[in-house]
Design an enzyme around this catalytic site. Sequence first.
Site, PDB file in Angstrom:
ATOM      1  N   TRP A 101       6.606  -3.179   6.512  1.00 36.13           N
ATOM      2  CA  TRP A 101       7.214  -2.570   5.230  1.00 36.13           C
ATOM      3  C   TRP A 101       8.427  -3.101   4.727  1.00 36.13           C
ATOM      4  O   TRP A 101       8.988  -3.080   3.371  1.00 36.13           O
ATOM      5  CB  TRP A 101       6.972  -0.848   5.240  1.00 36.13           C
ATOM      6  CG  TRP A 101       5.574  -0.586   5.508  1.00 36.13           C
ATOM      7  CD1 TRP A 101       5.446   0.185   6.703  1.00 36.13           C
ATOM      8  CD2 TRP A 101       4.475  -0.727   4.547  1.00 36.13           C
ATOM      9  NE1 TRP A 101       3.868   0.641   6.394  1.00 36.13           N
ATOM     10  CE2 TRP A 101       3.472   0.006   5.074  1.00 36.13           C
ATOM     11  CE3 TRP A 101       4.251  -1.563   3.672  1.00 36.13           C
ATOM     12  CZ2 TRP A 101       2.240  -0.027   4.697  1.00 36.13           C
ATOM     13  CZ3 TRP A 101       3.150  -1.488   3.095  1.00 36.13           C
ATOM     14  CH2 TRP A 101       2.002  -0.795   3.455  1.00 36.13           C
ATOM     15  N   ASP A 171      13.636   3.890   3.400  1.00 36.90           N
ATOM     16  CA  ASP A 171      12.316   4.118   3.169  1.00 36.90           C
ATOM     17  C   ASP A 171      11.903   4.878   4.300  1.00 36.90           C
ATOM     18  O   ASP A 171      12.062   4.740   5.243  1.00 36.90           O
ATOM     19  CB  ASP A 171      11.601   2.639   3.106  1.00 36.90           C
ATOM     20  CG  ASP A 171       9.812   3.215   2.979  1.00 36.90           C
ATOM     21  OD1 ASP A 171       9.441   4.422   3.069  1.00 36.90           O
ATOM     22  OD2 ASP A 171       9.294   2.247   3.224  1.00 36.90           O
ATOM     23  N   LYS A 195       2.361  10.150   3.339  1.00 35.40           N
ATOM     24  CA  LYS A 195       2.053  10.418   4.830  1.00 35.40           C
ATOM     25  C   LYS A 195       2.405  11.608   5.537  1.00 35.40           C
ATOM     26  O   LYS A 195       1.863  12.267   6.071  1.00 35.40           O
ATOM     27  CB  LYS A 195       3.384   9.325   5.456  1.00 35.40           C
ATOM     28  CG  LYS A 195       3.227   7.922   4.699  1.00 35.40           C
ATOM     29  CD  LYS A 195       2.135   7.254   5.219  1.00 35.40           C
ATOM     30  CE  LYS A 195       1.721   5.823   4.549  1.00 35.40           C
ATOM     31  NZ  LYS A 195       2.551   4.852   4.344  1.00 35.40           N
TER      32      LYS A 195
HETATM   33  C1  LIG Z   1       2.612   3.555   3.834  1.00 33.72           C
HETATM   34  C2  LIG Z   1       4.102   2.992   3.518  1.00 33.72           C
HETATM   35  C3  LIG Z   1       4.484   2.223   2.574  1.00 33.72           C
HETATM   36  C4  LIG Z   1       3.562   1.791   1.337  1.00 33.72           C
HETATM   37  O1  LIG Z   1       3.488   2.867   0.509  1.00 33.72           O
HETATM   38  P1  LIG Z   1       2.435   2.663  -0.867  1.00 33.72           P
HETATM   39  O2  LIG Z   1       2.577   3.988  -1.404  1.00 33.72           O
HETATM   40  O3  LIG Z   1       1.130   2.260  -0.453  1.00 33.72           O
HETATM   41  O4  LIG Z   1       3.318   1.805  -1.502  1.00 33.72           O
HETATM   42  C5  LIG Z   1       5.868   1.868   2.599  1.00 33.72           C
HETATM   43  N1  LIG Z   1       6.801   2.173   3.515  1.00 33.72           N
HETATM   44  C6  LIG Z   1       6.087   2.996   4.593  1.00 33.72           C
HETATM   45  C7  LIG Z   1       7.282   3.167   5.575  1.00 33.72           C
HETATM   46  C8  LIG Z   1       5.049   3.402   4.672  1.00 33.72           C
HETATM   47  O5  LIG Z   1       4.771   4.252   5.675  1.00 33.72           O
END
Ligand SMILES: *Cc1c(COP(=O)(O)O)cnc(C)c1O
Length: 360
Positions: A101, A171, A195
């Site tokens: 990511w 993030d 998540k």
């Molecule tokens: C799942 C995830 C993403 C991607 O998320 P989307 O909503 O599919 O764009 C990005 N960063 C992290 C840390 C994630 O766990």
Amino acid sequence: MSRVYNFSAGPAVLPEEVLTEAAAEMLDYKGTGMSVMEMSHRSKAYQTIIEEAEADLRELMHIPDNYKVLFLQGGAHQQFAMVPMNLMKNKVADYIITGQWAKKAWKEAQLYGKANAIASSEDATFSYIPDCSDLPISEDADYVYICENNTIYGTKFHTLPNTKGKLLVADVSSCFLSEPVDVSKYGIIYGGVQKNIGPAGVVIVIIREDLITEDTLPGTPTMLKYKTHADAGSLYNTPPAYGIYICGKVFKWLKNKGGLEVMKAYNEKKAKVLYDFLDESKLFKGTVRKEDRSLMNVPFVTGDKDLDAKFVKEAEAAGFVNLKGHRSVGGMRASIYNAMPIEGVEKLVAFMKDFEEKNG
Ligand SMILES: *Cc1c(COP(=O)(O)O)cnc(C)c1O
């Protein structure tokens, strides 16, 4: 009705109380005679929903007054672009590459300016967090970027990087609300909610007010300017209304549990059950350096692909689902977010012990 123990990395398990409440309100939300899905986002009822959601989130995270909370769409992926489009005034940013990511965010930023990878743990399949105490931070960097909890690899920054005074952007998709956070240490905290908070389709951005300006990169679409959404209280256009409503319920659920300190203690206790077993098992092994382990995502392997596959299959039949590791690493991964009860982890460990006895 029978519910499984869902160890999915995302979309993931939600608190049963929240789902039950939402079900009860499905046909008639608080005497409005309609579902929240059918409601104008400009209605009084909806205004209350989104305002309460923000207020509860602010309370849970102790968000300072000089930060805005935005409920947006486009997934974490859209933030990979929105961050540079809104913050790259000098067209320079530093990225710490701790997994897929972070890497994707770094690649996206390269479309807009000079994005430097100043540290990486790719040399060991992202199984650790690099030492970030004295990194070569660029003098003209607009920000330093991290993925705080690495969903796929199961690592977490337990100490934030020393950004040498530069703005930190994180993030936190897979560790959002799993423990207390000092918001004032960040310029932007963002995460997709699917998540640890709610249904897919909502991204929450917590952003320091002075970073919200008209001064974005040329050509930045109106919808991708933080200012557009901040000025309109996340109601510039139709927001992901039902998703925000469920997030709001999860915030109230967390408040009822006692808040993020309590959640952290619970998550530590829960993760310990699994990590302690992995440390003593002769068959299963954790894949992450101990001091960098995530409380939320726990990858493990047997060392034998066929045995891994057998385990995943038998676990599923026993009601422990979505334990297959990410396609880029293989093995297994148990995501044990806030809504996973400790009983789920205890029963999983009992199942693993039994499997070990039969296959070890
Ligand atoms: C799942 C995830 C993403 C991607 O998320 P989307 O909503 O599919 O764009 C990005 N960063 C992290 C840390 C994630 O766990």
